[in-house]
Design an enzyme around this catalytic site. Structure first.
Site, PDB file in Angstrom:
ATOM      1  N   VAL A 586       0.812  -1.218   0.000  1.00  0.00           N
ATOM      2  CA  VAL A 586       0.000   0.000   0.000  1.00  0.00           C
ATOM      3  C   VAL A 586       0.843   1.264   0.000  1.00  0.00           C
ATOM      4  CG1 VAL A 586      -2.049  -1.023   1.010  1.00  0.00           C
ATOM      5  CG2 VAL A 586      -0.278  -0.149   2.517  1.00  0.00           C
ATOM      6  N   GLU A 588       5.171   3.041   0.065  1.00  0.00           N
ATOM      7  CA  GLU A 588       6.606   2.875   0.229  1.00  0.00           C
ATOM      8  C   GLU A 588       7.096   4.065   1.015  1.00  0.00           C
ATOM      9  OE1 GLU A 588      10.036   1.161  -2.703  1.00  0.00           O
ATOM     10  OE2 GLU A 588       7.933   1.094  -3.204  1.00  0.00           O
ATOM     11  N   GLY A 590       9.801   5.962   4.000  1.00  0.00           N
ATOM     12  CA  GLY A 590      11.219   6.241   4.104  1.00  0.00           C
ATOM     13  C   GLY A 590      12.034   5.038   4.537  1.00  0.00           C
ATOM     14  N   ASP A 705       9.813  14.662  10.083  1.00  0.00           N
ATOM     15  CA  ASP A 705       9.425  14.496   8.679  1.00  0.00           C
ATOM     16  C   ASP A 705       7.942  14.801   8.492  1.00  0.00           C
ATOM     17  OD1 ASP A 705       9.936  14.093   6.044  1.00  0.00           O
ATOM     18  OD2 ASP A 705       9.955  11.903   6.155  1.00  0.00           O
TER      19      ASP A 705
END
Ligand code: NAG
Ligand code: NAG
Ligand code: NAG
Ligand code: NAG
Ligand code: NAG
Ligand code: NAG
Ligand code: NAG
Ligand code: NAG
Ligand code: NAG
Length: 887
Positions: A586, A588, A590, A705
């Protein structure tokens, strides 16, 4: 000037003609004589007003008719001599057709008149749609009462409900609805409850239709310190308020010419907000050397002035924003200026109190669908009146709803029509309940096939069709994972896997992966028992005993999808099993790929696979995971488990089904473009998640992030921050990161951090500012083809133009409150300040966003146009051609 006021100077024009036409035809007036006996003619003409009144019978499906006692008859107009009372049902509602978005005067009359011989006036509540309007206490108001509100319906249907609150029986005598002029009585937020509407005269009669084209009721008012004045000339009344002409032919001045003219009232509640409307016209003949000029003050503060009333022509001074009186004591004073030779005058005034009706009604499509279902099956349930979901204690029998906050329209999530004597086929309208999670149609006489569309309702996971007479096969669309379908007792139905023969034995078959059938039976039995209870808060799914040790999994009906697992460490083979051998990737991230998985029967999870090389060592990994397992916040994606078998490292998160914010903003992949209000809510929620990381958990964490792709949305669009905390033991790798030293995504990266490598909470604030700018503008964060490639530079240059519309996401189509937009934009820019010390804290950001949301919601709920931020505090409206005087 303290308060923004408007002034309407009158001019004869098309507007006036339009209103007169409307008045003559009583366009849109609804006049209901409640409880008019069936044997009396309907409609009939009410003598004193000339209005046509009709029986209410076709607008309500319940209640009985009554008539006040003979000795009360003479005191009331005919519509109030009969009444409808409601001995059955807690909520009984009138359904009326109105024009959405238009202001309506809604007036209800209540006269007890000892109709039942009990000599006890009832006490009950009135609702407008899902919102409580007012409490009616006829024990106190023995002579009856009328309640009036100016309200803008958000739908073309309006529900006025009487709600029983005690032992006594609600009743209503008359209901009157009048559409108002578009541009009158607007508020910043809320509806206007009538507090006082007076015309100044020493006569004792009151005025309404036909004197008042909108059938407002005006009572006369005079004080002993005043001298009444009047004229026999005609006074022009043409502005959007249009008070009756006859009300303007009289006025009063203070008897002592140098004294102020004072009108006082006391608020029931010191916080009450008021809107004032004052109507002035000069009705005396002035000498050449005479001047009448005065200032208007409220509690000694200037509201407006100076005003010189025009000769025989109406001027209306009105509030553009609400007024609050110190200590609830209001004193409106007209004080002549020192160059005025004549005392001040007033002809008429209106005072309204603001009441907020903030609760959104259940989404229209769901209401329409459930009403169609009701009609299809000929159901007649006394409590299926008013809003299906709201208020919660009056929710319709057999329904359950998702109710988030009052700005989000509730959705119907459960429909239970078990043992309701249904016949025919499964109603097609069920497919319009697009957020349905559970459907129970068991123990009815339903025939025909199980429709394919049930499988198309993605949220629908529990379907109970047992005890009917359905035939055919189970559609393929229902044979997917997670769907619990039970259909025992439908002897003609062909179960999956036996394509030819109808099922003979009574079996409950959940269509799930082939796990031990004994376990399934337990699961189904538990579900069945729980669902048979009235309101299952959660469904407990018991895991097959053969595999992992028992885990308690609370199923997705609780508002918090909390997966509580006693055991959090999984073996690799369990990971393979739960992801069906990593079948469905579902995303990708880090750190590696993310696969969809299912724990137990239906609990969805996201499994993040980490490559061994990405960790710095098992010990750090374990410590970090232990930490993350303790972080729980509704706006953070929770970690529910992990696997650390040999080389195989995986993190198991709660599955957030609705994609990320970036997808929704771009509208890609079939995702919707979210509205401004929802964006603000999502921003506020994401901010709360970050705030929690910064100050709510020990030790505090920096996300590092923050970006729109890391804000995930659940089925109710609730925001959940993903990918936090994996900072210390993981150098952040992957597609978009700058280096192994500096973590973060280009564009979102705090420039100060980049230069100093010192990481702090303020770095997250910067990234959050960029996220907010993206949500506001829907511009790419970095676009090299744009003159100003970084989003902060672009917004900065657009800001010079001062036009918010150029900055806002064009996909919003201008549907936002510009004040909340400005505020959010200013907040975003301060978050994205290059200097970390100048950025606000996340706590401050949360507070600001919540306030933006309140401002946006009040606009949205009331569907009222807002003045733009740039509009002056005090404004004058001229119908045409009038030049504003300098003041
Ligand atoms: C009701 O009306 C009667 C007669 O007009 C009056 O005497 C009485 O005071 C009124 N009661 C209330 C509570 O207003
Ligand atoms: C008032 O508003 C409604 C709906 O917004 C619109 O259809 C109608 O034309 C307006 N009427 C006037 C007189 O502006
Ligand atoms: C009302 O005032 C007018 C003068 O403006 C006077 O002629 C009239 O008699 C008064 N009527 C009553 C009922 O006091
Ligand atoms: C008239 O009003 C002024 C100002 O309020 C006051 O000073 C004066 O005493 C008043 N005159 C009379 C006769 O009441
Ligand atoms: C205004 O003029 C009239 C005569 O036309 C005079 O009687 C009166 O005193 C004047 N008033 C003032 C305030 O000058
Ligand atoms: C009128 O009052 C203002 C202050 O309210 C004062 O400054 C001005 O001098 C006065 N004018 C006259 C003519 O008295
Ligand atoms: C349902 O069908 C059964 C058998 O056909 C019948 O006895 C029963 O009365 C029916 N119930 C309803 C509500 O129609
Ligand atoms: C579902 O809703 C749409 C519009 O919202 C309506 O046109 C349609 O007729 C509805 N379907 C059923 C079966 O009621
Ligand atoms: C199911 O039953 C209905 C009558 O109740 C019949 O019309 C239909 O053909 C049947 N369908 C199948 C697949 O047997």
């Amino acid at each position: 000037m303290e308060t923004s006021l408007g002034i309407l100077l009158p001019l004869i024009g098309t507007l006036a003609i339009l209103h007169i036409v409307q008045a003559q035809s009583q366009q849109g007036f609804i006049n209901l004589d409640c409880g008019l006996p069936a044997n009396e003619p309907s409609p009939y003409r009410e003598e004193s007003t000339g209005l046509q009144f009709s029986s209410d019978a076709t607008f309500i499906k319940s209640g009985k008719t009554g008539m006040i006692q003979a000795n009360w008859m003479d005191d009331f107009l005919k519509p109030s001599t009969t009444l409808r009372y409601f001995p059955e049902g807690r909520r009984n509602c009138y359904n009326l057709k109105v024009e959405k978005g238009r202001n309506h005067l809604i007036r209800a009359r209540f006269v007890y008149g000892n109709y039942d011989g009990l000599d006890t006036g009832p006490k009950f509540d009135m609702y407008i749609g899902p919102n409580r309007w007012i409490t009616i206490d006829l024990e106190r108001r023995v002579n009856g009462t009328r309640e009036e509100i100016l309200h803008i319906p958000t739908l073309n249907s309006l529900q006025i409900c009487l709600v029983k609150t005690g032992m006594t029986t609600p009743l209503i005598s008359a209901l009157e609805i009048r559409p108002m002029a578009n541009d009158s009585y607007s508020t910043k937020s809320g509806s206007l409850e009538l507090f006082s509407r007076r015309y100044i005269s020493n006569s004792s009669s009151s005025l309404r239709f036909p004197d008042d084209v909108y059938d407002r009721q005006w009572s006369s008012y005079i004080r002993s310190a005043w001298t009444p004045i009047s004229t026999t000339s005609v006074v022009s009344n043409s502005n959007s308020y249009e008070p009756p002409k006859v009300a303007l032919t009289t006025a009063a001045v203070p008897t002592n010419v140098s004294a102020p003219l004072t009108i006082e009232w006391t608020a029931e509640n010191p916080d009450d907000q008021f809107y004032l409307y004052e109507h002035f016209a000069e009705i005396q003949d002035l000498q050449a050397n005479d001047t009448r000029e005065f200032n208007i003050l409220l509690n000694e503060k200037l509201l407006y002035g100076p005003l010189i009333p025009s000769k025989l022509v109406l001027t209306t001074i009105f509030s553009r924003s609400p007024i609050i009186c110190d200590g609830g004591e209001c004193s409106l004073q007209l004080i002549r200026t020192n160059r005025s030779t004549l005392p001040p005058l007033i002809n008429a005034f209106e005072v309204y109190r603001v009441i907020q009706l903030p609760q959104s009604a259940t989404i229209e499509e769901d209401v329409a669908a459930v009403k169609t279902i009701e009609a299809t099956y000929g159901l007649s349930r006394i409590n299926w009146q008013g809003d299906p979901c709201i208020p919660q204690q009056l929710m319709w029998d057999g329904l359950n709803c998702s109710i988030t906050d009052n700005s989000m329209p509730p959705r119907i999530t459960t429909l239970n029509l078990s043992s309701s004597g249904l016949t025919g086929t499964i109603a097609a309208a069920i497919q319009n309940l697009t957020q349905l999670e559970k459907l129970d149609l068991s123990h009815n006489n339903l025939t025909g096939e199980v429709p394919e569309f049930l499988g198309n309702i993605k949220s629908l996971l529990v379907i109970i069709l047992s005890g009917n007479d359905l035939n055919g096969t189970i559609p393929q669309s229902l044979q997917r994972k997670g769907v619990q379908l039970s259909y025992e007792g439908n002897t003609r139905l062909i179960p999956p896997g036996s394509p030819t023969k109808p099922q003979k034995t009574k079996v409950l078959v959940p269509i799930v992966a082939s796990v031990a059938s004994a376990a399934i039976l337990i699961v189904v039995l538990v579900i069945f028992l729980v669902f048979r209870k009235k309101k299952p808060p959660t469904v407990q799914v018991v895991h097959p005993p053969s595999s992992r040790p028992a885990m308690n999994v609370t199923y997705a009906y609780s508002p918090e999808p909390s997966i509580e697992m006693k055991k959090r460490r999984f073996t690799y083979s369990e990971v393979i099993k739960m992801t069906n051998n990593f079948q469905r990737v579902v995303g990708e991230g880090g750190f590696g790929v993310v696969c969809h998985g299912t724990v137990n029967v239906s609990e969805q999870v996201a499994v993040k696979l980490l490559s061994q090389s990405s960790t710095q060592g098992y010990k750090e990994f374990k410590a970090e995971v232990d930490l993350l397992l303790r972080v729980h916040h509704t706006n953070l994606v929770s970690l529910v488990g992990y696997c650390d078998e040999g080389d195989h490292l995986a993190l198991i998160y709660e599955f957030v089904p609705n994609g990320d914010l970036r997808q929704h903003l771009s509208g890609k992949g079939g995702k919707s473009i979210v509205s401004w209000g929802t964006r603000l809510r999502i921003a506020a929620e994401a901010a709360q998640g970050l705030e929690y990381l910064h100050i709510g958990c020990t030790p505090p964490m920096v996300h590092r992030d923050v970006k729109t792709t890391n804000i995930l949305l659940d089925q109710h669009y609730k925001a959940k921050l993903a990918d936090f905390g994996l900072s210390r033991s993981f150098p952040v790798g992957g597609e978009s990161h700058v280096s192994t030293v500096i973590a973060g995504t280009p564009g979102y990266l705090d420039p100060e951090y980049y230069h100093t490598s010192r990481l702090g909470e303020k770095s997250d604030v910067y990234s959050f500012g960029i996220v907010l700018l993206e949500m506001i503008t829907n511009q790419p964060v970095i676009d090299r083809n744009r003159g100003k490639s970084h989003i902060t530079q672009w917004v900065g240059s657009e800001l010079n133009g001062g036009d918010i519309a150029k900055i806002m996401d064009p996909k919003l189509n201008g549907d936002y409150d510009s004040r909340s937009a400005w505020r959010a934009l200013e907040l975003a820019m301060s978050c994205a300040d290059p200097t970390s010390a100048k950025r606000p804290t996340m706590s401050h950001v949360v507070v600001e966003l919540k306030e933006c949301l309140v401002s946006e919601n009040s606009k949205r709920n009331m569907s009222r146009g807002m003045d733009s931020l740039s509009s002056p505090e005090v404004s004058m409206i001229f119908d045409s051609g009038m030049i504003p005087r300098a003041r």
